[in-house]
Design a protein around this motif. Sequence first.
Motif, PDB file in Angstrom:
ATOM      1  N   ASP A 156       0.776  -1.239  -0.085  1.00 12.22           N
ATOM      2  CA  ASP A 156      -0.006   0.060   0.205  1.00 12.22           C
ATOM      3  C   ASP A 156       0.798   1.195   0.076  1.00 12.22           C
ATOM      4  OD1 ASP A 156       0.815  -0.588   2.591  1.00 12.22           O
ATOM      5  OD2 ASP A 156      -0.846   0.265   3.552  1.00 12.22           O
ATOM      6  N   LEU A 157       2.054   0.931   0.409  1.00 10.23           N
ATOM      7  CA  LEU A 157       3.028   2.226   0.429  1.00 10.23           C
ATOM      8  C   LEU A 157       3.229   2.678  -1.229  1.00 10.23           C
ATOM      9  CD1 LEU A 157       5.655   1.427   3.062  1.00 10.23           C
ATOM     10  CD2 LEU A 157       3.739   2.831   3.232  1.00 10.23           C
ATOM     11  N   LEU A 158       3.152   2.016  -2.220  1.00 17.85           N
ATOM     12  CA  LEU A 158       3.311   2.252  -3.441  1.00 17.85           C
ATOM     13  C   LEU A 158       2.154   2.850  -3.813  1.00 17.85           C
ATOM     14  CD1 LEU A 158       5.138  -0.875  -4.468  1.00 17.85           C
ATOM     15  CD2 LEU A 158       6.027   1.266  -3.667  1.00 17.85           C
ATOM     16  N   LYS A 159       1.230   3.166  -3.523  1.00 17.21           N
ATOM     17  CA  LYS A 159       0.017   3.689  -3.883  1.00 17.21           C
ATOM     18  C   LYS A 159       0.205   5.493  -4.274  1.00 17.21           C
ATOM     19  CE  LYS A 159      -3.526   0.971  -1.736  1.00 17.21           C
ATOM     20  NZ  LYS A 159      -4.786   1.150  -0.460  1.00 17.21           N
ATOM     21  N   GLU A 160       1.356   5.875  -3.774  1.00 16.49           N
ATOM     22  CA  GLU A 160       1.579   7.511  -3.921  1.00 16.49           C
ATOM     23  C   GLU A 160       1.450   7.472  -5.471  1.00 16.49           C
ATOM     24  OE1 GLU A 160       2.683  10.857  -4.595  1.00 16.49           O
ATOM     25  OE2 GLU A 160       2.451  10.252  -2.628  1.00 16.49           O
ATOM     26  N   PRO A 161       1.242   8.448  -6.039  1.00 17.41           N
ATOM     27  CA  PRO A 161       1.070   8.674  -7.620  1.00 17.41           C
ATOM     28  C   PRO A 161       2.521   8.952  -8.022  1.00 17.41           C
ATOM     29  CG  PRO A 161      -0.610   9.938  -6.676  1.00 17.41           C
ATOM     30  CD  PRO A 161       0.285   9.479  -5.496  1.00 17.41           C
ATOM     31  N   ASP A 162       3.396   9.576  -7.442  1.00 16.93           N
ATOM     32  CA  ASP A 162       4.681  10.021  -7.926  1.00 16.93           C
ATOM     33  C   ASP A 162       5.476   8.450  -7.391  1.00 16.93           C
ATOM     34  OD1 ASP A 162       7.616  10.956  -7.247  1.00 16.93           O
ATOM     35  OD2 ASP A 162       6.742  12.352  -8.688  1.00 16.93           O
ATOM     36  N   ALA A 163       6.001   7.921  -8.616  1.00 18.59           N
ATOM     37  CA  ALA A 163       6.850   6.836  -8.267  1.00 18.59           C
ATOM     38  C   ALA A 163       8.219   6.928  -7.511  1.00 18.59           C
ATOM     39  CB  ALA A 163       7.505   6.289  -9.662  1.00 18.59           C
ATOM     40  N   HIS A 164       8.866   7.920  -7.534  1.00 16.45           N
ATOM     41  CA  HIS A 164       9.961   8.108  -6.476  1.00 16.45           C
ATOM     42  C   HIS A 164       9.352   8.435  -5.368  1.00 16.45           C
ATOM     43  CE1 HIS A 164      12.781   8.631 -10.151  1.00 16.45           C
ATOM     44  NE2 HIS A 164      11.669   9.276 -10.835  1.00 16.45           N
ATOM     45  N   ARG A 165       8.433   9.096  -5.007  1.00 19.23           N
ATOM     46  CA  ARG A 165       8.023   9.257  -3.673  1.00 19.23           C
ATOM     47  C   ARG A 165       7.756   8.001  -2.934  1.00 19.23           C
ATOM     48  NH1 ARG A 165       6.144  14.636  -5.006  1.00 19.23           N
ATOM     49  NH2 ARG A 165       3.998  13.583  -5.301  1.00 19.23           N
ATOM     50  N   ALA A 166       6.817   7.130  -3.959  1.00 17.21           N
ATOM     51  CA  ALA A 166       6.423   5.819  -3.207  1.00 17.21           C
ATOM     52  C   ALA A 166       7.389   4.917  -2.979  1.00 17.21           C
ATOM     53  CB  ALA A 166       5.445   5.255  -4.587  1.00 17.21           C
TER      54      ALA A 166
END
Length: 348
Positions: free
Chosen positions: A299-309
């Motif tokens: 669920d941490l990879l839900k951030e739209p920006d790939a780098h921030r995820a």
Amino acid sequence: MGMGGTASDSATLSWMPVAAMAVVAAADVVAGPGVGFLPLVSLGPAFSGLAGGWRRTALIGSVALVLCVGLGLYDGLFEVRRGFTAMVSVAGVTGAGIAAAVMRSRREAELASVRSIAEVAQRVLLRPVPRTAGPLQAAVSYTSAVAEARIGGDLYEMVASPDGIRVIVGDVQGKGLAAVETAAVVLGAFREAAHDEADLVGLGERLERSVARELEGEKFVTAVLAEIGPDGVVVFLNYGHPAPMVVRQDGAVDFPQPPVYALPLGLGAQGIELLLYTDGVSEARDAGGSFYPLGERADLLKEPDAHRALEALREDLVRHAAGPLHDDAAMLLLRYHGHGEGKSVPIT
């Protein structure tokens, strides 16, 4: 925090020579000539030689000699030999401090040159992957197990070839410079073959031949090769490496394993993200010895920006380990443009 501590230590060392001479002078004046504090004036140039340059050490030594003469006259020590002995002591320590400062300055210059060369070599070996390749976004995280090192035994690369996007994430046996050398061999072979081979099987075979030819002894590399074709189909070749993590459209997570005796692996299920990683991620342990639950952190990879995820996932990994990682940990996240915005194209 490390930089702040270094600056604080340097400031403390820079004031130590003056403080030491002031304390010795005050103690000598209070205690009188019978105690014999005068030779301790040499602490000033001795401390200066630890942190200052040779010019500063020479200046502190000159001040120490003047102070030694002043205190010797005040105590009447030049009527006996004690005053001259103290001056010789200060002069000798000053000379040794100047020599030490010169040698330290040369070593620091050599170290700075070596670090500069190493940084260039690191950028060439693990150069930044492109932020976008066709319809894909890409983000990379690398945390070295060696303090201040940017690379180690883990490796990654992404190449846009006429036949699709080709990716490798691997882990070299061992650590240190030998592992870095092996990683360079693997990456060089992959970068060349990724453009020339028509399919992933041919790429894998050529990579195996190149690595077998270049590596000696019992060195080995685990790796996952992936090819994302123009139609969105993903094909894997897994060489004893942790299975990639696929995050599906509905948030479900899968770690596709190749069937026995079957390579490459064709991934038929749909997904919107693909995370390749090394065992420094999956085998990171917490204080209780539990492995990092990668699948539970999708669920941490839900951030739209790939780098921030990916950065959020890396920070969670470091928190799980509760201290420095004991192995290199590389992660490469691939997703289609528009992920998180309701217009993603599935990886199939």
